[in-house]
Design an enzyme around this catalytic site. Sequence first.
Site, PDB file in Angstrom:
ATOM      1  CE  LYS A  60     -67.616  29.359   2.538  1.00  0.00           C
ATOM      2  NZ  LYS A  60     -66.387  28.853   2.191  1.00  0.00           N
ATOM      3  CE  LYS A  80     -62.720  23.217   7.931  1.00  0.00           C
ATOM      4  NZ  LYS A  80     -62.116  23.371   7.348  1.00  0.00           N
ATOM      5  CE  LYS A  91     -59.797  33.212   3.863  1.00  0.00           C
ATOM      6  NZ  LYS A  91     -59.937  32.122   2.459  1.00  0.00           N
TER       7      LYS A  91
HETATM    8  P1  TYM Z   1     -62.596  24.065   2.501  1.00  0.00           P
HETATM    9  O1  TYM Z   1     -61.394  23.258   4.048  1.00  0.00           O
HETATM   10  O2  TYM Z   1     -63.015  25.006   2.757  1.00  0.00           O
HETATM   11  O3  TYM Z   1     -63.651  22.935   2.706  1.00  0.00           O
HETATM   12  C1  TYM Z   1     -64.118  21.231   2.274  1.00  0.00           C
HETATM   13  C2  TYM Z   1     -64.988  20.837   1.727  1.00  0.00           C
HETATM   14  O4  TYM Z   1     -65.848  21.141   1.961  1.00  0.00           O
HETATM   15  C3  TYM Z   1     -66.318  22.041   1.293  1.00  0.00           C
HETATM   16  N1  TYM Z   1     -67.525  23.074   1.481  1.00  0.00           N
HETATM   17  C4  TYM Z   1     -68.963  23.320   1.698  1.00  0.00           C
HETATM   18  N2  TYM Z   1     -69.569  22.416   0.544  1.00  0.00           N
HETATM   19  C5  TYM Z   1     -71.068  23.174   1.084  1.00  0.00           C
HETATM   20  N3  TYM Z   1     -71.359  23.750   1.842  1.00  0.00           N
HETATM   21  C6  TYM Z   1     -70.854  24.608   2.449  1.00  0.00           C
HETATM   22  N4  TYM Z   1     -71.060  25.748   3.546  1.00  0.00           N
HETATM   23  C7  TYM Z   1     -69.170  24.141   2.943  1.00  0.00           C
HETATM   24  N5  TYM Z   1     -68.386  24.458   3.167  1.00  0.00           N
HETATM   25  C8  TYM Z   1     -66.991  23.355   3.020  1.00  0.00           C
HETATM   26  C9  TYM Z   1     -65.418  22.545   0.048  1.00  0.00           C
HETATM   27  O5  TYM Z   1     -66.749  23.051  -0.372  1.00  0.00           O
HETATM   28  C10 TYM Z   1     -65.022  21.557  -0.244  1.00  0.00           C
HETATM   29  O6  TYM Z   1     -65.557  20.501  -1.153  1.00  0.00           O
HETATM   30  N6  TYM Z   1     -59.445  24.449  -1.120  1.00  0.00           N
HETATM   31  C11 TYM Z   1     -60.244  23.719  -0.807  1.00  0.00           C
HETATM   32  C12 TYM Z   1     -59.259  22.817  -0.661  1.00  0.00           C
HETATM   33  C13 TYM Z   1     -58.570  22.107  -0.886  1.00  0.00           C
HETATM   34  C14 TYM Z   1     -59.032  21.191  -2.478  1.00  0.00           C
HETATM   35  C15 TYM Z   1     -58.303  20.718  -3.280  1.00  0.00           C
HETATM   36  C16 TYM Z   1     -60.424  21.008  -2.533  1.00  0.00           C
HETATM   37  C17 TYM Z   1     -56.955  21.910  -1.240  1.00  0.00           C
HETATM   38  N7  TYM Z   1     -56.944  21.674  -2.799  1.00  0.00           N
HETATM   39  C18 TYM Z   1     -58.116  20.544  -4.576  1.00  0.00           C
HETATM   40  C19 TYM Z   1     -60.592  20.390  -3.807  1.00  0.00           C
HETATM   41  C20 TYM Z   1     -59.815  19.720  -4.774  1.00  0.00           C
HETATM   42  C21 TYM Z   1     -60.844  24.422   0.567  1.00  0.00           C
HETATM   43  O7  TYM Z   1     -60.417  25.422   1.308  1.00  0.00           O
HETATM   44  O8  TYM Z   1     -62.196  23.671   1.396  1.00  0.00           O
END
Ligand code: TYM
Length: 329
Positions: A194, A197, A111
């Site tokens: 990966k 968004k 970031k």
């Molecule tokens: P976020 O919002 O970026 O993504 C949500 C979930 O989707 C999975 N993910 C992926 N898995 C495989 N390949 C990809 N290209 C890919 N892109 C996203 C992420 O692994 C995630 O499971 N910090 C977290 C959100 C969060 C969270 C938590 C998750 C906040 N608190 C507590 C679990 C437990 C995040 O930004 O995910």
Amino acid sequence: METVVSGIRPTGNLHLGNYFGAVKNFLKMQEDYNCYFFIADYHSLTTHPTPADLHGNVRQVLVEYLAAGLDPEKATIYIQSDLPEVAELTLLLNMNAYVGELQRTTSFKEKVRSNPNNVNAGLLTYPVLMASDIIIHKAHKVPVGKDQEQNLEMTRKFATRFNHMYNHEYFTIPEPFNNGEALIKIPGLDGSGKMGKSDGNGIYLADSPKEIRKKVMKAVTDAGPTEQNAPLSEPIANLFTLMTAVSQPDTIDYFKEQYANCNIRYGDLKKQIAEDIVAFTNPIREKIEAIASDADYLRKVVNMGKEKAHESATKTIREVREIIGFKPF
Ligand code: TYM
């Protein structure tokens, strides 16, 4: 019964990475575990959404959670900011999280590199808020994709540290979960990295068949194999990974064989992937459209989730305050 917690940031529609990295496992886990699935709207403030965007994005993720099959009767589905206890736990854990270790996390360093003008303290303490989300419900398992592995490692560290500091095995130490397989990373369409968004390389559950076909046909490839059994370049390996998520095993074998004999036509490979994604997303997209217009149902789901999540969170906060030494007079 073991407890599961997972969340998704509301920064746009859900993409295939979110689905195959997380939501797909939510669907299985809600049958057998005590599940909390939330929308991480506090976390999304690190990128400064406008008030209108914030609400619209939270609503959209809620609609898509439900359309993908999350069941509010089985799992607790809630909005993170409906649980201010999470913010209190974050403050408490922050006293015990070190600036150096937070600065060293890969996502923070990324970031800082990609957005040097917005290195806010929320970004630095992002893993602490995530740890609070998870341990406030004393989760045993956290279904996430490979990209969240380090954040989960930090959660384990903070929970263990709290237990040691107060000499009390209070918090459960959570494990990452991906159905007994390795954690997965769904690649983007731009040849490397990966699906995400922010990168504009994603296919969304809500995309129309036309958009899906257009995006997949534009995916990066290479010049093609020139010898038998050539190793896969990164863009082609990525296409096969995507195919593994959406296509039948015999279809994948067929294209792998075509590649190995140098007979592969990338246009055909992409067409097949696009059609398999369309077939997979079609029913979800139809449900998204139906649920999006049902404001009463959405309100009911949110209120129900809030109440259930509160029960667990207030209990934890009460006990944590006691352990730390806040005592009533
Ligand atoms: P976020 O919002 O970026 O993504 C949500 C979930 O989707 C999975 N993910 C992926 N898995 C495989 N390949 C990809 N290209 C890919 N892109 C996203 C992420 O692994 C995630 O499971 N910090 C977290 C959100 C969060 C969270 C938590 C998750 C906040 N608190 C507590 C679990 C437990 C995040 O930004 O995910």
